[in-house]
Design an enzyme around this catalytic site. Structure first.
Site, PDB file in Angstrom:
ATOM      1  CG  ASP A  82      -2.183   0.745   1.064  1.00  0.00           C
ATOM      2  OD1 ASP A  82      -2.645   0.850  -0.089  1.00  0.00           O
ATOM      3  OD2 ASP A  82      -2.720   1.243   2.066  1.00  0.00           O
ATOM      4  CG  HIS A 181      -5.240   7.771   4.217  1.00  0.00           C
ATOM      5  ND1 HIS A 181      -4.393   8.326   3.283  1.00  0.00           N
ATOM      6  CD2 HIS A 181      -5.724   6.634   3.650  1.00  0.00           C
ATOM      7  CE1 HIS A 181      -4.357   7.546   2.212  1.00  0.00           C
ATOM      8  NE2 HIS A 181      -5.159   6.521   2.406  1.00  0.00           N
ATOM      9  N   GLY A 216      -9.245   5.578   2.694  1.00  0.00           N
ATOM     10  CA  GLY A 216      -9.825   6.269   3.843  1.00  0.00           C
ATOM     11  C   GLY A 216     -11.140   5.660   4.291  1.00  0.00           C
ATOM     12  CB  THR A 240      -7.698   4.428  11.002  1.00  0.00           C
ATOM     13  OG1 THR A 240      -6.820   5.151  10.126  1.00  0.00           O
ATOM     14  CG2 THR A 240      -7.751   5.116  12.347  1.00  0.00           C
TER      15      THR A 240
HETATM   16  P1  13P Z   1      -8.185   4.462   6.885  1.00  0.00           P
HETATM   17  O1  13P Z   1      -6.950   4.515   7.714  1.00  0.00           O
HETATM   18  O2  13P Z   1      -8.979   5.688   6.934  1.00  0.00           O
HETATM   19  O3  13P Z   1      -8.973   3.231   7.166  1.00  0.00           O
HETATM   20  O4  13P Z   1      -7.699   4.346   5.349  1.00  0.00           O
HETATM   21  C1  13P Z   1      -7.065   3.195   4.899  1.00  0.00           C
HETATM   22  C2  13P Z   1      -6.455   3.369   3.553  1.00  0.00           C
HETATM   23  O5  13P Z   1      -6.984   4.034   2.705  1.00  0.00           O
HETATM   24  C3  13P Z   1      -5.210   2.656   3.291  1.00  0.00           C
HETATM   25  O6  13P Z   1      -4.688   2.940   2.039  1.00  0.00           O
END
Ligand code: 13P
Length: 292
Positions: A82, A181, A216, A240
């Site tokens: 990622d 994010h 996100g 997250t």
């Molecule tokens: P979050 O941390 O908001 O869940 O986003 C994850 C993400 O987009 C990883 O690329």
């Protein structure tokens, strides 16, 4: 064992209007939980590592553990790198066995983003069985080493997205559409569903060529998640939320068992809490039961 590229699972998801959960993990316990939960829900799933945990655990170790776990289930699984901004590290992870690579050139100007993304695409496609995700526009918030202030976040230009897709050679596309994010600063973030739908039309009609990725994923309402899928998102990233589950479930267990000193019991508690959350996401995203 059914290790596949992300595109292989996402074309079907795009056509049938559900999303595959793409879960960022930082530990082996989390990886076990994600794969076990997906297998129990009969859902395709993407395990992802950001660059820092990939380097900390070592990509060789991540791939070896992933492959061993994949062997124990019969659902399609994919290992995704990622938000990598380093072309050489993308190539290294592709060589080692990741089956989807995200080169994040969103901080670069348009031409440089295309050039570096193309280098990663050509490299991965030459190996075979590996697909590539690119990003245009910027997603605000913090994901590993990527930090973007809300003021600097620029939404993806639909006109440019087709050109970007064709010239960069990507297989999946992560357009910036207002998601962020980390924890949302406001209760009702402004998400540009129309823009997402427009980009989907440009890239994926009359046939699905480049499935769309929603970054996100933590903290959005269930209705928002469903609208993102209706408007074309088929890879849904959650990071997250799983960090919070990991830390909170560890804290809860430790608080109640201060004198126990049995790490196996702690791991089991964290695994169960993580599995429960993954099952929630799989059900919400509509991917349960999609393995035939
Ligand atoms: P979050 O941390 O908001 O869940 O986003 C994850 C993400 O987009 C990883 O690329």
């Amino acid at each position: 064992m059914t290790i596949v590229s992300a595109k292989e699972m996402l074309v079907k998801a795009s056509q049938e209007k559900y999303a595959v959960g793409a879960f960022n993990i930082t530990s082996v316990v989390q990886m076990v939980a994600v794969i076990e939960a997906a297998a129990e829900r009969n859902a395709p799933v993407i395990v992802q590592t950001s660059v820092t945990p990939a380097k900390f655990l070592k990509p060789e170790v991540v791939v070896a553990v992933f492959r061993a776990l994949a062997e124990s289930v019969s659902i399609p699984v994919c290992l995704h790198l990622d938000h990598c901004t380093d072309v050489d590290f993308c190539k290294k992870c592709a060589d080692l066995g990741y089956t989807n690579i995200m080169f994040d050139g969103s901080h670069l100007d348009f031409e440089e983003n295309i050039k570096q993304t193309r280098e990663v695409s050509d490299y991965c496609h030459a190996i075979g069985g590996i697909t590539v995700e690119g990003e245009l526009g910027t997603v605000s918030g913090v994901e590993d080493q990527i930090k973007v202030a809300a003021d600097d976040a620029q939404l993806c230009d639909p006109e440019k997205s087709l050109e970007f897709m064709e010239r960069s050679g990507i297989d999946l596309f992560g357009p910036a559409i207002g998601t962020a994010h980390g924890i949302y600063q406001t209760e009702n973030p402004v998400i540009d569903f129309v823009r997402l739908g427009e980009i989907y039309q440009k890239l994926n009609t009359p046939e699905v060529r480049t499935p769309l990725v929603i970054h996100g994923g933590t903290g959005l309402s269930e209705n928002t998640v469903k609208s993102l899928i209706e408007n074309g998102g088929s890879k849904y990233n959650v990071s997250t939320n799983l960090k919070y589950i990991l830390m909170d479930s560890t804290f809860d267990y430790m608080s109640g068992h201060l004198k126990e000193y049995d790490p196996g019991k702690l791991d089991k508690h964290v695994k169960m809490a993580t599995k429960e959350r993954i099952e929630y996401w799989i059900d919400l995203l509509g991917s349960a039961g999609k393995v035939i």
